[in-house]
Structure formats: C-alpha cells, structure tokens
Enzyme design. Structure first.
Site, mmCIF file in Angstrom:
data_model
loop_
_atom_site.group_PDB
_atom_site.id
_atom_site.type_symbol
_atom_site.label_atom_id
_atom_site.label_comp_id
_atom_site.label_asym_id
_atom_site.label_seq_id
_atom_site.Cartn_x
_atom_site.Cartn_y
_atom_site.Cartn_z
ATOM 1 N N ASP A 172 -1.387 4.319 3.266
ATOM 2 C CA ASP A 172 -1.769 2.956 2.906
ATOM 3 C C ASP A 172 -1.354 2.619 1.477
ATOM 4 O O ASP A 172 -1.376 3.477 0.592
ATOM 5 C CB ASP A 172 -3.290 2.826 3.051
ATOM 6 C CG ASP A 172 -3.793 1.433 2.749
ATOM 7 O OD1 ASP A 172 -3.427 0.508 3.500
ATOM 8 O OD2 ASP A 172 -4.535 1.262 1.765
ATOM 9 N N GLU A 194 3.237 2.322 4.432
ATOM 10 C CA GLU A 194 3.001 0.883 4.332
ATOM 11 C C GLU A 194 3.471 0.480 2.936
ATOM 12 O O GLU A 194 2.745 0.606 1.957
ATOM 13 C CB GLU A 194 1.518 0.535 4.517
ATOM 14 C CG GLU A 194 1.286 -0.963 4.566
ATOM 15 C CD GLU A 194 0.062 -1.430 3.780
ATOM 16 O OE1 GLU A 194 -0.231 -2.633 3.828
ATOM 17 O OE2 GLU A 194 -0.579 -0.612 3.104
#
Length: 724
Positions: free
Chosen positions: A393, A446
């Site tokens: 993330d 990401e």
C-alpha cells in the site's frame, strides 16, 4: 547489593537483573536472591534442602547458603492466601543465541519473529516462554501480564550487549497468557507497550499481546508446490478484493472458510485480495493503520483460524493476496510511536516522521533494525501463513520526500533530489528477499506516479539511475482514473474523451500492470461502479457490463472490489458490507443484479480458457488495435494474441445505439469468427442483440488488414469473438 542497584531494580531501570537475582557463587557458599513483591516469605528448595530466605524489604529475599556448587533449585513463595512452588527465572542462561543477536545487529534476521517477541519453548529442560524485545534507548524493561497481575516489579529483563535487545525466560508461562512490556524511558518515566512482534493480540479495543504457538497442520502442499511453476504475468490473474470483517459481517475466519472459497470459486476469480488483515485498533481505518504487524486481527479469531481460512482458499484453487502496509503506523501511545522513549521506528526529525495525509508516522527506512522489522514481516506472512502475494500500500508516499509536503517541509536527499533513497533501498531489499525465500509469491505495488522501474528487476538500472524496485506487478492507477472518467460521461460527450480509453496503451508495457477497481473507488462520495454510470437504471447496468468486458479484455490483470460483481448501487461501508439483499429472489430487481454477477462469472470463465487474454500480457506482441480512433462511434476494437498467435477480437460500443453492418479488419488466415461473450446478452439483463452463428471472414481489406468481418454491435456493450 548496593543501594543504587536496589533502587534501579525496584524502578525497572537495571540492565542486568540476572547479575543480582538468582543464585551466584560467593565466598562462603551460594547467594540466593529473589524479588517477589507482596510475598510474605520465600524459601529455596532442592533435593534434601529447604531454607527460608531473609526478608530484606521491598520484596527482596536473600541468603547465603554454605553450598559448594549451584544446586538444581526451586522457590517456594508464600503469599497471604496461597503458597506456590516455582522455578526461578533468574537461574537461566539467555534463551536467545549469539547468531540471532548477530543477525539482529546486522539487520539481516530474515525470520525475526523466531528471535523476538514471546516464544513458548523448553529451555534448559523447563517449559516456559522466552520474552525478547528491541528497545535500545530504554534504561530498563520489565515483562508485565496477567501472570503477575500487571506488576512487572519482579520480572525485569536483561540487556543483551549492544544489540538493544532485552530478554527474560519465564518458566511456567504458556500459550494464551496476556503480556506487555513496561519500558523505563531515558528520562526515567515508564510506558506500557504492546509487543511489536506479537503474533497474537487481544481483540480491540483491548490491546494486550498474547503468547501464541501455532498448531495448524497445513493441507496445501500440492498448491504450494504448483504455484512455483506459474509465472504470474503469463497466467490468469483475476482478483476479488475483500474486506473480511464486512464481507459477511459477524463471521469468524473459520465461518468465512465455509463460504468465501465457494463463492469466489463459483465466480471464477483466481485470487482473493484481503484488505489489511494485521491487527489495527480502529476498524474505520479498514486495517490501514496497523499496530500489530505480526498478528492477524483477533476480531475474527486466532492466527490458526486465519491459517484455516487460507488453507480452505487454497483447497478451492484460490490464491491469497493480502494488503501490506509498510508506509506508516499510528501514534497510539501503547504501540510503536516513540516506543522506548525516543523515536525508534520513526525518523527523529518530527517533520520527516509525520505522514502528512493520515496523521500517522512514517518508518525510518534508513535504520537497519527497522528495515529488518519490515522485511522480515513480509517474509513472515508468506512463510507462516502461506500468503501468495503482497499488495504493498501507498508506495508513492514512501518513494518521495516531498510527498504531500509543501516547500520548506522536506529536506532533499544527499544528491539534492526528492527521492527517498532509504525507502528505495528498503523496497528493493524486501522484494529481493521475498522472491528469494518464497517461490511463487508475487508482490504488487500500489504506486500512483510514473516512477521508473517499479516492476523492473532490482539489478537493472534505469534511465533515472536507480535499479528497479523489483515488484512483480503494479496497479495501473492511470488506467483506472482515465477509464472511469470516460465511462462516467454521457455517451454524447464521450467522443471528446476518447483518448482517455486509448492512452493506456501508450505505456501499457512500461510495467506489469493490474487494472484495479478497488475499494478506494467506491467510497467517500465516489459512488459505486454502477452508480458512476450515466443514464437510467438499464443504461447504468449496460455501461457497467460493457466496462467490465472492456476491462477483462484489456492488457493487464483484473481486480474488482466486492459488491461490484453484482452492481451494488450504494457505496461500500465497513459497517455493513455488501448489499447482499439485492440478490434475494424476493427482491423485485434481483434479476438485474444476478445478471451482472452471471456476467462476471462468464467473463472469468472465458478469460481463464482464452490464453490470448493473459499469456502475453506484458509484451507488445500480445496486442493490436483494430480501431482506436472511432470517437464519433464511441467504439474500441482490438486484438489479443496468445503465444501461438491465436487471436481474440474484443469490441466495445459505448454508445446507446445498435450499430448494424459494422466492418472490422481482421487477420486473413481465419475463415470465421465466433462470438464467445456478449455483455448485452439477455441473461445478463441486456437487450439481447447477439450473434449466435459464426461470422464469415470476407476478403475485403479494412483497418489496414487483408480481411474483415461485418457485424452488429449491440448498444452499450462489449463483445468478444474468437477465430475459428
């Protein structure tokens, strides 16, 4: 014992309690000393021996016995209402080896969870738990827990050299015991901290760590062996993203194991991606603000219960990805923030430490022990829980020193640039370590910028002077943003945004991409996927179906967040999860939602059985535009090719009109084309403009190709044809 040592022991500020407590040879025999607060008396017992120790006050009991050698002894401790016989924790040698300490000091302990934390074990023939914690700035550390009524006075830990590691073996303490570390800060104040390496925690809002040992017997050996033969970028990869606590609210890991694998398998997804599963105090963070990096959230069960769920998914042929969050951590005063009284896991510079977007703290990637904590954590989930992939993330926030910061709020790197060189090195080390230790695992970034080489090998230096970050896949945030802008427009306006749908092919092979329609796109006022679409309810669903058909055919892997597979109209909320009632047969519009779910099932089935859609995903030879400039028609048509050159033709008509007699150029070596999927099919809720019979190839040049077919394009639909 001098007054200073006595005072330091009582206030939890002694680095070597084992040098003062326990049994030690002295002139005249063996000195025994113990610190037992609230005890009325303490006796030493051994074979043929029972001697009461002298009460020295403040819980200290001691005596010198005329013995020639150290006996194998126990302590008999009497309290006001009970008496217990126990081992003396201070008679044991360190239960952590020199190799472990060396690797910790070097920042290279790739199985750090086996060295730090609470480890049930047998040590010197005695069952108990070894407690270890890294706290280099602490003046002293004590173990507190339900076994000592949360008073650590009698359980100070010893410092193991210059490593910053503190250790204590507590005999008789086993699985299920609650504990924390009481740390004496450099200024003499005390703080009670959960174990950063805890492998199990209490369920929030409680936050104690729990002594844990796994007893799960894995049954997925066949899966684990087979996954190493499947290079992800050359195989089907269709992901169903799930927030476990709200997918079926109230279900435990084991109850989810009875439902989730069957559901995902029925829909044909190859993988699930679990939003962060590590322990987090605030459910509204969805798991992205973690306090227990080594512990699956206790909200749904134990770590072994989570392993049971992973095992069940593997048994169903479903790979398991999980969101992993090494970008930041929350400021809770019982967790990592200023863990031992000074910045430890975070940078010392407050401006550098503060994450500007989320009120959290960033990790100090330049500190070897912190980097080791995170690299080992990535390995931990893959090795201990058989996780098949880590979606990392917020990578962009790690890579740039000026991320969300204004001028004057950040300091350039040693070369005067904005790149966070420590974060780059960390990500490279993490990826290299995971791929080396865990065959078949994939890492996914990401990363929302155009950083060069996210999925390039770490040893291949790019134009910017950096080696690749070493990820296997990258979320294509540009494709997601651009394509959603296009489909959210009324069809009459789409011709002005045609390039939003074609631009992705300019950079499609710069990285290995995943096409994500994730939770981030269906919350916080962004509306659900079907609700982004223009028009009435029929047109919204038609647009939704056409978009999914386009997405599944586009180069790259697919990811769809739960609820979007049946066109949920409401935004997702972690408080109640997907609107499953939309699929209740008693609901009047149930067929509308079931039709979309049937399409997703058929998309996955056709995708998995068509190598052209995944075998050459990452090379230009796998794709050719047929027509990419039909902006007035709102039509896109392209070919996908498998390794043998067998094609699939995908055509999307994003206008609400039927287009009859639409000519498309095709390769000349095939005699006919068969429609294999049509999002306008009646069973999906479409208008039923389909072509059941094969379409013959005509020897008429079109779109620069030697042959063509003439077809009818249904409204707001995507159609796939296979050459026959």
């Amino acid at each position: 014992m001098g007054a200073e040592d006595r005072e330091r022991l009582l206030h939890g500020a002694h680095h070597d309690p084992h040098g003062l407590l326990g049994a030690h040879p002295v002139r005249g025999g063996v000195r025994f000393r113990t610190l037992r607060p609230f005890a009325r008396s303490v006796a030493v017992t051994a074979k043929g021996l029972r001697v009461d120790l002298d009460d020295e006050g403040d819980g200290f009991f001691a005596a010198v016995l005329p013995l020639s050698e150290l006996p194998d002894y126990r302590l008999l401790v009497s309290y006001e209402d009970t008496e217990l016989e126990t081992e003396d924790p201070y008679r044991f040698l360190p239960a952590l080896g020199d190799l472990d300490l060396h690797l910790i000091g070097e920042g290279r302990h790739e199985q750090l969870w086996r060295a730090l934390g609470a480890q049930p074990m047998e040590h010197e023939g005695v069952a108990g738990t070894r407690f270890t914690v890294w706290a280099p700035n602490a003046r002293g550390v004590r173990v507190v827990g339900d076994f000592n009524y949360w008073d650590g006075t009698g359980h100070p830990m010893r410092s193991l050299g210059a490593t910053g590691v503190w250790e204590l073996f507590l005999p008789g303490i086993g699985e299920g015991a609650l504990y924390k570390f009481e740390i004496t800060r450099p200024d003499g104040s005390h703080t009670m901290r959960a174990d950063p390496m805890a492998r199990r925690t209490e369920a929030p809002p409680a936050n104690a760590s729990v002594v844990h040992a796994s007893h799960h017997a894995w049954r997925d050996a066949e899966w684990m062996a087979a996954r190493t033969a499947r290079p992800v970028h050359e195989h089907p990869f269709s992901v169903y993203e799930v927030h476990l606590p709200s997918w079926r609210p109230g279900l435990t890991y084991r109850q989810l194991a009875d439902q989730l694998p069957a559901y995902v398998k029925d829909l044909g997804f190859t993988h699930v991606e679990l939003m962060p599963i590590a322990e987090h105090p605030f459910g509204g963070s969805w798991g992205y603000q973690i306090t227990g990096f080594y512990a699956p959230t206790a909200r749904l069960g134990t770590p072994d219960d989570f392993k049971y769920l992973v095992d069940a998914l593997h048994a169903a042929g479903i790979g398991v990805l999980m969101d992993w969050v090494p970008a930041h951590f929350p400021r809770d005063d019982w967790a990592l923030a200023e863990f031992d009284g000074r910045p430890l896991y975070e940078p010392a510079d407050p401006l550098r430490a503060a994450h500007p977007d989320w009120g959290t703290l960033e990790f100090d990637y330049g500190r070897t022990e912190v980097r080791n904590f995170l690299v080992a954590n990535a390995v931990y989930w893959c090795e201990e829980f058989h996780i098949d992939g880590l979606r990392v993330d917020a990578v962009a926030s790690m890579l740039y020193l000026d991320y969300s910061r204004e001028e004057g709020q950040w300091t350039p790197n040693a070369h005067g640039g904005r790149e966070n060189l420590d974060a780059v090195a960390f990500l490279q080390e993490m990826n290299a370590t995971v791929y080396r230790r865990c065959p078949g695992v994939v890492t996914v970034a990401e990363e929302s910028t155009a950083w060069d080489g996210v999925t390039r090998a770490t040893h291949h230096v790019g134009a910017g002077g950096f080696g690749g970050l070493g990820f296997g896949l990258k979320w294509n945030m540009g494709w997601m943003h651009d394509s959603l802008v296009y489909v959210s427009k009324e069809p009459v306006h789409r011709k002005y945004h045609h390039g939003e749908m074609t631009f992705s092919m300019i950079y499609a092979y710069s990285e290995n991409y995943v096409l994500p329609i994730s939770h981030d796109e269906v919350v916080h006022g962004k509306r659900s996927l079907v609700s982004k679409m223009p028009g009435d309810w029929w047109q919204q669903r038609a647009n939704h179906r056409a978009y999914l058909g386009f997405m599944w055919a586009h180069p790259g892997k697919q990811l769809l967040f739960m609820g979007q597979e049946f066109a949920q109209g409401a935004e997702w909320s972690e408080a109640h999860g997907p609107d499953w009632w939309l699929l209740d047969p008693s609901y009047s519009a149930e067929a509308d939602h079931r039709g979309v779910r049937d399409l997703v099932r058929d998309l996955n089935a056709a995708y998995r059985s068509t190598p052209a859609l995944w075998q050459r995903d990452t090379v230009p030879e796998g794709f050719e535009w047929v027509v990419g400039d039909a902006s007035e028609d709102n039509v896109f048509a392209f070919l996908r090719f498998d390794a043998q050159g067998a094609p699939l033709l995908a055509v999307s008509n994003f206008s609400p009109v039927v287009r009859h007699g639409y000519a498309l150029g095709v390769p000349g070596r095939f005699t006919a084309w068969q429609e294999i999927l049509n999002t306008d099919g009646g069973r999906y809720g479409g208008s039923g403009v389909t072509t059941p019979d094969p379409v013959k190839t005509e020897a008429t040049r079109h779109h620069g190709r030697p042959a063509s077919i003439t077809v009818t394009l249904p409204p707001l639909a995507t159609v796939w044809w296979r050459a026959v």
